[in-house]
Write a protein that holds these residues in place. Structure first.
Motif, PDB file in Angstrom:
ATOM      1  N   SER A  59       0.878  -1.152   0.172  1.00 42.84           N
ATOM      2  CA  SER A  59      -0.056  -0.052   0.040  1.00 42.84           C
ATOM      3  C   SER A  59       1.049   1.294   0.087  1.00 42.84           C
ATOM      4  O   SER A  59       0.453   2.344  -0.596  1.00 42.84           O
ATOM      5  N   LEU A  60       1.894   1.240   0.623  1.00 43.09           N
ATOM      6  CA  LEU A  60       2.685   2.401   1.041  1.00 43.09           C
ATOM      7  C   LEU A  60       4.129   2.615   0.255  1.00 43.09           C
ATOM      8  O   LEU A  60       4.696   3.354   0.397  1.00 43.09           O
ATOM      9  N   ASN A  61       4.314   1.354  -0.251  1.00 44.04           N
ATOM     10  CA  ASN A  61       5.645   1.338  -0.789  1.00 44.04           C
ATOM     11  C   ASN A  61       6.645   1.486  -0.204  1.00 44.04           C
ATOM     12  O   ASN A  61       7.663   2.415  -0.027  1.00 44.04           O
ATOM     13  N   ILE A  62       6.958   0.754   1.286  1.00 43.79           N
ATOM     14  CA  ILE A  62       8.024   0.941   2.243  1.00 43.79           C
ATOM     15  C   ILE A  62       8.630  -0.444   2.269  1.00 43.79           C
ATOM     16  O   ILE A  62       8.060  -1.510   2.271  1.00 43.79           O
ATOM     17  N   ASP A  63       9.538  -0.340   3.200  1.00 45.82           N
ATOM     18  CA  ASP A  63      10.234  -1.405   3.795  1.00 45.82           C
ATOM     19  C   ASP A  63       9.939  -1.698   4.993  1.00 45.82           C
ATOM     20  O   ASP A  63      10.757  -1.184   6.147  1.00 45.82           O
ATOM     21  N   MET A  64       8.841  -2.416   5.524  1.00 48.94           N
ATOM     22  CA  MET A  64       8.475  -2.703   6.570  1.00 48.94           C
ATOM     23  C   MET A  64       8.790  -3.964   7.362  1.00 48.94           C
ATOM     24  O   MET A  64       8.612  -5.152   6.576  1.00 48.94           O
ATOM     25  N   ARG A  65       9.728  -4.289   8.325  1.00 51.02           N
ATOM     26  CA  ARG A  65      10.322  -5.530   8.621  1.00 51.02           C
ATOM     27  C   ARG A  65       9.707  -6.093   9.783  1.00 51.02           C
ATOM     28  O   ARG A  65       9.534  -7.208  10.054  1.00 51.02           O
ATOM     29  N   CYS A  66       8.928  -5.401  10.838  1.00 55.04           N
ATOM     30  CA  CYS A  66       8.416  -6.018  11.853  1.00 55.04           C
ATOM     31  C   CYS A  66       6.860  -5.094  12.122  1.00 55.04           C
ATOM     32  O   CYS A  66       6.954  -3.948  11.999  1.00 55.04           O
ATOM     33  N   ILE A  67       6.162  -5.753  12.995  1.00 54.63           N
ATOM     34  CA  ILE A  67       4.924  -5.045  13.122  1.00 54.63           C
ATOM     35  C   ILE A  67       4.889  -4.059  14.241  1.00 54.63           C
ATOM     36  O   ILE A  67       4.197  -3.078  14.110  1.00 54.63           O
ATOM     37  N   GLU A  68       5.947  -3.946  15.043  1.00 54.51           N
ATOM     38  CA  GLU A  68       6.364  -2.995  16.019  1.00 54.51           C
ATOM     39  C   GLU A  68       6.665  -1.631  15.426  1.00 54.51           C
ATOM     40  O   GLU A  68       6.366  -0.703  15.856  1.00 54.51           O
ATOM     41  N   GLU A  69       6.777  -1.763  14.005  1.00 56.90           N
ATOM     42  CA  GLU A  69       7.188  -0.371  13.236  1.00 56.90           C
ATOM     43  C   GLU A  69       5.720   0.314  13.076  1.00 56.90           C
ATOM     44  O   GLU A  69       5.862   1.487  12.780  1.00 56.90           O
ATOM     45  N   LEU A  70       4.674  -0.354  13.495  1.00 51.42           N
ATOM     46  CA  LEU A  70       3.479   0.412  13.435  1.00 51.42           C
ATOM     47  C   LEU A  70       3.119   1.283  14.682  1.00 51.42           C
ATOM     48  O   LEU A  70       2.105   2.073  14.733  1.00 51.42           O
ATOM     49  N   SER A  71       4.006   1.252  15.806  1.00 50.30           N
ATOM     50  CA  SER A  71       4.055   1.919  17.062  1.00 50.30           C
ATOM     51  C   SER A  71       3.960   3.243  16.813  1.00 50.30           C
ATOM     52  O   SER A  71       3.659   4.076  17.771  1.00 50.30           O
ATOM     53  N   SER A  72       4.727   3.892  15.696  1.00 52.83           N
ATOM     54  CA  SER A  72       4.734   5.278  15.501  1.00 52.83           C
ATOM     55  C   SER A  72       3.437   6.074  15.325  1.00 52.83           C
ATOM     56  O   SER A  72       3.215   7.226  15.541  1.00 52.83           O
ATOM     57  N   GLY A  73       2.366   5.100  14.832  1.00 54.14           N
ATOM     58  CA  GLY A  73       1.267   5.634  14.306  1.00 54.14           C
ATOM     59  C   GLY A  73       1.137   6.412  13.029  1.00 54.14           C
ATOM     60  O   GLY A  73       0.123   6.577  12.285  1.00 54.14           O
ATOM     61  N   ALA A  74       2.279   6.560  12.659  1.00 52.34           N
ATOM     62  CA  ALA A  74       2.481   7.390  11.068  1.00 52.34           C
ATOM     63  C   ALA A  74       1.980   6.542  10.178  1.00 52.34           C
ATOM     64  O   ALA A  74       1.287   7.122   9.150  1.00 52.34           O
ATOM     65  N   ILE A  75       2.244   5.297  10.137  1.00 51.45           N
ATOM     66  CA  ILE A  75       1.696   4.526   8.946  1.00 51.45           C
ATOM     67  C   ILE A  75       0.258   4.311   8.841  1.00 51.45           C
ATOM     68  O   ILE A  75      -0.298   4.628   7.778  1.00 51.45           O
ATOM     69  N   TYR A  76      -0.506   4.331   9.923  1.00 51.50           N
ATOM     70  CA  TYR A  76      -1.792   4.398  10.204  1.00 51.50           C
ATOM     71  C   TYR A  76      -2.531   5.697   9.394  1.00 51.50           C
ATOM     72  O   TYR A  76      -3.444   5.859   8.604  1.00 51.50           O
ATOM     73  N   CYS A  77      -1.839   6.798   9.958  1.00 52.30           N
ATOM     74  CA  CYS A  77      -2.208   8.253   9.345  1.00 52.30           C
ATOM     75  C   CYS A  77      -2.275   8.158   7.680  1.00 52.30           C
ATOM     76  O   CYS A  77      -3.126   8.462   7.198  1.00 52.30           O
TER      77      CYS A  77
END
Length: 166
Positions: free
Chosen positions: A27-45
């Motif tokens: 969806s966002l064309n990013i390199d996401m390696r772990c679920i905890e990267e969602l902790s910043s809230g930025a991806i949801y925004c």
């Protein structure tokens, strides 16, 4: 019953984690390696911005941070937008910002379900959305510290599943 040191619940967590990470990457064309990267809230925004143009103030979202205070601010932006749009999802900010795997996975699954429903009515925007441009070419980053996630320890989930069920 455990095989390869993982319970069936552990395998389900890993499969779910892989599915969510794949969805976010695509969806966002990013390199996401772990679920905890969602902790910043930025991806949801940004995911919400994909659906609703000019609702999420992405200029107020910090994409590259490892500060919990900034994580909270990002989630407050998200929460306000969800309330404004009358989207019925509870955002457990304190559980999410501490990089808890289970809390982030559970919220990601709920968010994904709502996202799928809402995005079906705006397919054209979804196809033409330029994720990098929308976030002003900022990278998603939580470095340092480096996170090690329980959801990324096994590189080939299909192989794991075969071994577990045999």
């Amino acid at each position: 019953m455990e095989k390869n040191g993982l319970s069936s619940l552990g395998i389900i967590f890993m499969q779910c984690s892989a599915a969510i990470r794949g969805w976010v990457k695509q969806s966002l064309n990013i390199d996401m390696r772990c679920i905890e990267e969602l902790s910043s809230g930025a991806i949801y925004c940004q995911l919400l911005d994909m659906i609703y143009e000019n609702v999420v103030p992405l200029k107020d979202v910090v994409f590259a941070t490892n500060r919990i205070t900034i994580f909270r601010k990002n989630f407050i932006v998200l929460q306000k937008c969800l309330e404004q749009l009358e989207i019925p999802i509870e955002v457990p900010i304190e559980d999410l910002v501490w990089c808890d795997f289970e809390a982030n996975l559970a919220f990601a699954v709920e968010f994904f379900k709502i996202f799928r429903t809402l995005s079906s009515s705006c397919e054209k925007r979804m196809l033409t959305y330029k994720a990098l441009t929308a976030r002003n070419y900022q990278k998603f980053s939580m470095d340092p510290p480096t996170l090690v996630s329980r959801g990324t320890e096994i590189p080939n989930l299909e192989e794991l599943e075969k071994n577990f069920t045999s």
